[in-house]
Design an enzyme around this catalytic site. Sequence first.
Site, mmCIF file in Angstrom:
data_model
loop_
_atom_site.group_PDB
_atom_site.id
_atom_site.type_symbol
_atom_site.label_atom_id
_atom_site.label_comp_id
_atom_site.label_asym_id
_atom_site.label_seq_id
_atom_site.Cartn_x
_atom_site.Cartn_y
_atom_site.Cartn_z
ATOM 1 N N ASP A 214 -1.750 19.666 -71.196
ATOM 2 C CA ASP A 214 -0.825 19.380 -70.092
ATOM 3 C C ASP A 214 -0.094 18.104 -70.486
ATOM 4 O O ASP A 214 -0.662 17.010 -70.457
ATOM 5 C CB ASP A 214 -1.595 19.198 -68.779
ATOM 6 C CG ASP A 214 -0.670 18.851 -67.600
ATOM 7 O OD1 ASP A 214 0.502 18.484 -67.844
ATOM 8 O OD2 ASP A 214 -1.127 18.940 -66.440
ATOM 9 N N ARG B 97 -4.385 8.218 -52.388
ATOM 10 C CA ARG B 97 -5.145 9.095 -53.281
ATOM 11 C C ARG B 97 -6.618 8.784 -53.048
ATOM 12 O O ARG B 97 -7.238 8.008 -53.749
ATOM 13 C CB ARG B 97 -4.762 8.872 -54.750
ATOM 14 C CG ARG B 97 -3.352 9.278 -55.102
ATOM 15 C CD ARG B 97 -3.210 10.737 -55.530
ATOM 16 N NE ARG B 97 -3.045 11.684 -54.444
ATOM 17 C CZ ARG B 97 -2.469 12.876 -54.597
ATOM 18 N NH1 ARG B 97 -1.999 13.255 -55.775
ATOM 19 N NH2 ARG B 97 -2.362 13.708 -53.598
HETATM 20 C C1 LIG Z 1 2.927 16.488 -61.673
HETATM 21 C C2 LIG Z 1 1.923 17.082 -62.557
HETATM 22 C C3 LIG Z 1 1.762 18.473 -62.608
HETATM 23 C C4 LIG Z 1 2.539 19.423 -61.725
HETATM 24 O O1 LIG Z 1 3.899 19.355 -61.979
HETATM 25 P P1 LIG Z 1 4.994 19.720 -60.843
HETATM 26 O O2 LIG Z 1 6.281 19.703 -61.588
HETATM 27 O O3 LIG Z 1 4.891 18.656 -59.802
HETATM 28 O O4 LIG Z 1 4.652 21.061 -60.315
HETATM 29 C C5 LIG Z 1 0.818 18.961 -63.485
HETATM 30 N N1 LIG Z 1 0.072 18.144 -64.246
HETATM 31 C C6 LIG Z 1 0.193 16.805 -64.209
HETATM 32 C C7 LIG Z 1 -0.641 15.957 -65.088
HETATM 33 C C8 LIG Z 1 1.123 16.229 -63.358
HETATM 34 O O5 LIG Z 1 1.236 14.888 -63.321
#
Ligand SMILES: *Cc1c(COP(=O)(O)O)cnc(C)c1O
Length: 481
Positions: free
Chosen positions: A222, A388
């Site tokens: 990610d 949070r």
């Molecule tokens: C924000 C985020 C997401 C989701 O992305 P969106 O564009 O808000 O749907 C996924 N993973 C991480 C680490 C994020 O910071």
Amino acid sequence: MSKVQFHGEAVPLEMHKVRIVQKLNLPPIERRLEVMTAAGNNTFLLPNAEVFLDMLTDSGVNAMSDRQQAAMMVADDAYAGSATYTRLADKLTEIFGTDYFLPAHQGRACEHILAKTFVTPGTVVPMNYHFTTTKAHITLQGGTVEELVTDAGLAVTSDLPFKGDMDLGKLRAVIEKHGADKIAFVRVESGTNLIGGQPVSLQNMIDVRALCAEYGVLLVLDASLLADNLHFIKTREGAFKDLSIREITRKMADLYDVIYFSARKLGCARGGGICIRDRALYERMRGLVPLYEGFLTYGGMSVREMEAMTVGLDETMDEDMIDQGPQFIGYMVEELDKRGIPVITPAGGLGCHLDALRFVDHVPQAQYPAGALASALYIASGIRGMERGTLSEQREPDGTEIFSNMELVRLALPRRVFTLSQVKYAVDRISWLHENRRLIGGLIFFEEPEVLRFFYGRLKPVSDWQQKLVEKFRADFGDSL
Ligand SMILES: *Cc1c(COP(=O)(O)O)cnc(C)c1O
């Protein structure tokens, strides 16, 4: 701090100039109390016109460059065969070295497609730490999430440079326990959002890859918060300090089968996408894009945003650009820490995180200390942060609260948006609030939705503490805003 040496006090130095501005409004404190009351003490429900510094998130609100804005004017709207799509896909191949790309409208849409393709009931997704939408998509498909960040990574204050690292011993144990065939994929989030924007080291990624190869399991990155993580590898991981940002990115990307990202963060635009190394994997996911997102050449995104993203991704390979966020955050964390204000250390990416468990240690967790602090901060300063903590959790089916292990107020610093004097204003007001922290009281719900209560829920103060805070502000600041 900055690569530029200072003769006196060292401060972060902007490597850009401002050419378009948006006027801000700082309402007087009495008005701020009214607005916060109407918003049910929930910063998500504040109208932005009443917010002075919006530090809610860095999602979709980073400042674009002149080159990004210019690129938006030459976007190719063709439904199929769009030149915009080709430019974006080619840029991702250039940066990550992956051959296949699937567009999606934002990060969570990529997670939806990944979960639908790889997660089945009874499968497990080991990861360093979860993100809210990631976990939701995995559990919706019947899978479970195992969080394997090292124990030291969860310490609020620390001098560990890479608190997002995965514990290799825990990863091996989880794969052995469930069996490799039950592992949908292993996910590395770099950097980690919910534990304070803390980065993952390149060495840890290399070791995780080796372990995944040993068991033959899929490895997914990610990369939503990659820009900050690249900065931290370059500045904190000695072994790779001589590599350029492009070289570090490529060395990292080569480790993964799949890389997905939210372009609301990475690339300073709005959108998302999945980069895939292998044709067979690409084909397994491809069918879901036209079904849920849009045709394969836009995936639910505006072509203008795709053009801006292409340029933004290119600019992310520039050290001067990606250093800005972490330098401003580092400055803010250091200034608060110097004043004895509890913050997550070391400074990470994304923003500065106030530790409400220590800031308002007299507010019981059942009265949402982080939510109360976020409310008090808006009243005292017009700054909007994000809770949070326990408020962001969901109750057990029987109504019992799940107390979060951290109670944080996140103050995001969207890139290239705030000036140093605005950051100094934030530090000044937070520091006043800290001196007067005993005045801050708790909150209780009067409207509590069953799902995603942190987005829509409304709360009220347990006493007249907010009124007292306003009176103290007036006594200390006179008729100042
Ligand atoms: C924000 C985020 C997401 C989701 O992305 P969106 O564009 O808000 O749907 C996924 N993973 C991480 C680490 C994020 O910071």
